[in-house]
Design a protein around this motif. Structure first.
Motif, mmCIF file in Angstrom:
data_model
loop_
_atom_site.group_PDB
_atom_site.id
_atom_site.type_symbol
_atom_site.label_atom_id
_atom_site.label_comp_id
_atom_site.label_asym_id
_atom_site.label_seq_id
_atom_site.Cartn_x
_atom_site.Cartn_y
_atom_site.Cartn_z
ATOM 1 N N ILE B 37 0.851 -1.203 0.000
ATOM 2 C CA ILE B 37 0.000 0.000 0.000
ATOM 3 C C ILE B 37 0.885 1.252 0.000
ATOM 4 O O ILE B 37 0.624 2.217 -0.735
ATOM 5 N N GLN B 38 1.941 1.250 0.808
ATOM 6 C CA GLN B 38 2.844 2.413 0.865
ATOM 7 C C GLN B 38 3.505 2.669 -0.485
ATOM 8 O O GLN B 38 3.723 3.811 -0.878
ATOM 9 N N ALA B 44 -0.435 7.376 1.675
ATOM 10 C CA ALA B 44 -1.415 6.653 2.485
ATOM 11 C C ALA B 44 -1.009 6.631 3.960
ATOM 12 O O ALA B 44 0.173 6.548 4.290
ATOM 13 N N THR B 45 -2.025 6.697 4.826
ATOM 14 C CA THR B 45 -1.760 6.561 6.263
ATOM 15 C C THR B 45 -2.374 5.286 6.830
ATOM 16 O O THR B 45 -2.090 4.914 7.966
ATOM 17 N N TYR B 85 -12.743 -12.154 -2.598
ATOM 18 C CA TYR B 85 -11.774 -11.186 -3.118
ATOM 19 C C TYR B 85 -11.464 -10.174 -2.014
ATOM 20 O O TYR B 85 -12.372 -9.702 -1.335
ATOM 21 N N ALA B 86 -10.178 -9.872 -1.863
ATOM 22 C CA ALA B 86 -9.772 -8.903 -0.841
ATOM 23 C C ALA B 86 -9.674 -7.522 -1.476
ATOM 24 O O ALA B 86 -9.011 -7.359 -2.506
ATOM 25 N N TYR B 87 -10.360 -6.547 -0.877
ATOM 26 C CA TYR B 87 -10.290 -5.160 -1.332
ATOM 27 C C TYR B 87 -9.665 -4.309 -0.233
ATOM 28 O O TYR B 87 -10.072 -4.381 0.921
ATOM 29 N N TYR B 88 -8.660 -3.544 -0.642
ATOM 30 C CA TYR B 88 -7.974 -2.674 0.303
ATOM 31 C C TYR B 88 -8.374 -1.236 -0.046
ATOM 32 O O TYR B 88 -7.994 -0.720 -1.108
ATOM 33 N N LEU B 116 -3.879 -4.562 -8.927
ATOM 34 C CA LEU B 116 -4.151 -3.238 -9.477
ATOM 35 C C LEU B 116 -4.350 -2.231 -8.361
ATOM 36 O O LEU B 116 -4.923 -2.553 -7.317
ATOM 37 N N ALA B 117 -3.858 -1.025 -8.598
ATOM 38 C CA ALA B 117 -4.203 0.109 -7.744
ATOM 39 C C ALA B 117 -5.041 1.051 -8.601
ATOM 40 O O ALA B 117 -4.701 1.302 -9.766
ATOM 41 N N THR B 118 -6.151 1.528 -8.032
ATOM 42 C CA THR B 118 -7.016 2.450 -8.783
ATOM 43 C C THR B 118 -7.367 3.634 -7.887
ATOM 44 O O THR B 118 -7.409 3.504 -6.654
ATOM 45 N N ASN B 119 -7.628 4.785 -8.526
ATOM 46 C CA ASN B 119 -8.072 5.930 -7.726
ATOM 47 C C ASN B 119 -9.581 5.823 -7.506
ATOM 48 O O ASN B 119 -10.216 4.851 -7.927
ATOM 49 N N THR B 120 -10.156 6.810 -6.878
ATOM 50 C CA THR B 120 -11.578 6.709 -6.529
ATOM 51 C C THR B 120 -12.485 6.788 -7.755
ATOM 52 O O THR B 120 -13.676 6.484 -7.667
ATOM 53 N N GLU B 121 -11.924 7.182 -8.908
ATOM 54 C CA GLU B 121 -12.713 7.238 -10.146
ATOM 55 C C GLU B 121 -12.552 5.959 -10.975
ATOM 56 O O GLU B 121 -13.089 5.876 -12.078
#
Lengths: 348, 212
Positions: B37-38, B44-45, B85-88, B116-121
């Motif tokens: 995640i970092q 990210a915090t 499925y795990a969602y972070y 995959l990393a995706t933004n809020t859109e």
């Protein structure tokens, strides 16, 4: 062992294990949002030995068993703060001592509190911070790591801290040195530390240190309590492990060297695995391992195992292995065939 | 005698095991979530983890919708409806800044784990293979290849799969080149896996309001 002593062992285990399991079961009540996965597992095992013939004895840390795993995370407004895991099974192993083939095995039973991104403290029953065992999941597999030789157990009770130092993951653990059961005597303890490059890339390497006084036990079980040695065995070890994805091959290395009761001990393991092209279902792995201990009459044990796994359904995996054990001491050579049907899947 | 009886019991157990009803396999989770995640979201915090299955979010109807959009059947063994499925959900303070999510995808030489990393859109901001078995794995892991997925969104894959010839050619997915010399099967599997991942994100998390 007398009946009274037997009951005493049972009480010792129950006094500590059952309350801890209740705490784990109550973990979802910690607050915030809780997301959990409840999985069921079952395993059937038969083996043939050129020394003993057919049997249903436990082998490669596997038994005939029924169990479950309850894993979850609790999160608040600022993210996850608690992770918990309880993995336990009811198992049947005729080779257990005391004519007690049935037992409850508690494998994972831990709570982990997140101090911040990249920092956690853990308490309960979990893998010591030593060797390949900390990086791979051998819970249901026939192929194992060097953990039983180098550490004397795959799990132990205690506390651990996990953090990061630059590009390395760090973990230190302080445990009681009794493995599956809960028993502390003769000053038993286990202190371990491991640093590794992060998983997920094509290559990962780790280094570990261990010092402790561990109890030798007969019978892999938690309830009833295993039969423990009266005195603890002093161990000091250094270890190195690596995983390498080389094209279609997966390689694993596990090595340890040090002293057991002031006598030299050294061992290593190499494992190579590959899938059959165009199928995810069939996989073949070969493992070669060697372990030598000076104090055991300078015996050396060599083992070669070839294992084929076939994933029949989302949950069921069938495995067949042939293992050849060669010893340069008093233990006779042995060739074994092992067949396992193993289920692990999400509960309906 | 007792030993033989127990052996028979074990054999009987082994014999009936394969006919037991099939249930889900374990889905793709991050091996080292804090560090991953970092790396994917340097600001990210924290993050919230949630486990979601197709079965609980819509069952067979949802599976049919996913298959139609994907243009392919879900594998009954590796893409079963009860696979969790795990969602972070990635946080900066208390604000959601994106999502990280992985899928298992069958490749030529076994399972691939694609993160995959995706933004809020829903725009892809990062992509990597957590696991890939292939003689040309290094070519697939190379950022020169994985970086081509950054900036894509599900609608780009929709146009590439089912649009007109002009729309297909205009889709940025069409510009992604196979990095391998003889692993086209794994390249196609990668495109399928990324598209499946984005569909699942849409159907399992974002369509239900996501995690705020």
């Amino acid at each position: 062992m007398t009946g009274e002593a037997e009951r005493g062992r049972g009480r010792t285990a129950s006094r500590w294990v059952l309350p801890f399991i209740l705490i784990l079961a109550a973990a979802p009540a910690a607050g915030g949002e809780v997301s959990t996965v409840l999985s069921l597992e079952a395993g059937g095992l038969v083996s043939y030995s050129d020394l003993d013939g057919w049997s249903a004895d436990g082998v490669f840390s596997q038994t005939n068993e029924l169990g479950f795993e309850y894993f979850g995370k609790a999160s608040g407004e600022r993210g996850d703060f608690l992770t918990f895991d309880l993995q336990t099974r009811l198992s049947y192993d005729p080779a257990r001592p005391d004519d007690e083939p049935w037992a409850i095995e508690v494998h994972n039973a831990w709570l982990e509190y997140k101090l911040g991104l990249g920092q956690q403290v853990r308490a309960g029953h979990f893998e010591p911070a030593f060797g390949l065992e900390r990086a791979v999941d051998t819970h249901g597999t026939l192929l194992q790591t060097l953990a039983m030789d180098a550490v004397g157990a795959k799990h132990d009770w205690g506390v651990a801290y996990r953090g990061q130092l630059g590009g390395a993951d760090l973990e230190v653990a302080a445990q009681i040195g009794s493995g599956m059961g809960i028993e502390r005597k003769d000053g038993s303890f286990l202190a371990t530390a491991r640093a590794s490059t992060p998983p997920g890339g094509a290559f990962r390497i780790g280094g570990s240190l261990l010092h402790g006084r561990t109890l030798d036990s007969m019978g892999m079980r938690t309830i009833p309590q295993p039969l423990y040695s009266e005195t603890a065995t002093e161990r000091t070890m250094a270890g190195a492990d690596a995983e390498w994805s080389a094209g279609a091959l997966d390689l694993s290395l596990d090595a340890a060297a040090g002293w057991i009761e002031d006598q030299g001990a050294v061992g290593g393991l190499l494992q190579v695995g590959a899938p059959f092209p165009r199928t995810d279902a069939l996989r073949v792995e070969a493992q070669f391992s060697a372990w030598w201990e000076e104090h055991v009459d300078e015996e050396a044990a060599l083992s070669a195992v070839v294992c084929a796994s076939y994933r029949l359904t989302p949950g069921w995996t069938l495995r067949a292995a042939i293992a050849s054990d060669r010893s340069y001491g008093n233990i006779p050579d042995e060739t074994r065939l092992v067949f396992q049907a193993y289920y692990y899947g999400v509960a309906p | 005698m007792r030993r033989h009886a127990m052996l028979l019991l074990a054999l009987a157990c082994a014999a009936v095991l394969p006919v037991a009803p099939a249930r889900g396999a374990v889905g793709c989770t991050l091996n080292d979530p804090d560090r991953d995640i970092q790396k994917l979201f340097p600001g990210a915090t924290g993050y919230r983890t949630s486990f979601v299955t197709i079965a609980e979010r819509g069952g067979k109807d949802l599976a049919a919708r996913i298959e139609k959009r994907l243009g392919d059947r879900l594998d009954p063994v590796y893409e079963a409806l009860d696979v969790p499925y795990a969602y972070y959900t990635v946080l900066k303070g208390e604000a959601v800044i994106g999502y990280v999510h992985g899928v298992n995808q069958k490749g030529k030489y076994g399972g691939m784990q694609m993160i995959l990393a995706t933004n809020t859109e829903g725009l892809v901001t990062g992509f990597y293979y957590q696991k890939i078995s292939s003689p040309e794995a290094a070519r697939f892991r190379d950022k020169a290849f994985t970086g081509q997925f950054v900036g894509l969104r599900l609608s780009d894959f929709d146009r590439f799969r089912s649009g007109s010839e002009e729309e297909r050619a205009a889709s940025p997915v069409a510009r992604i080149k196979d990095p391998s010399t003889k692993s086209a099967e794994d390249f196609r599997a990668t495109l399928r896996g990324v598209m499946k991942n984005l569909i699942l994100l849409e159907e399992l998390l974002r369509a239900s309001g996501g995690q705020k």
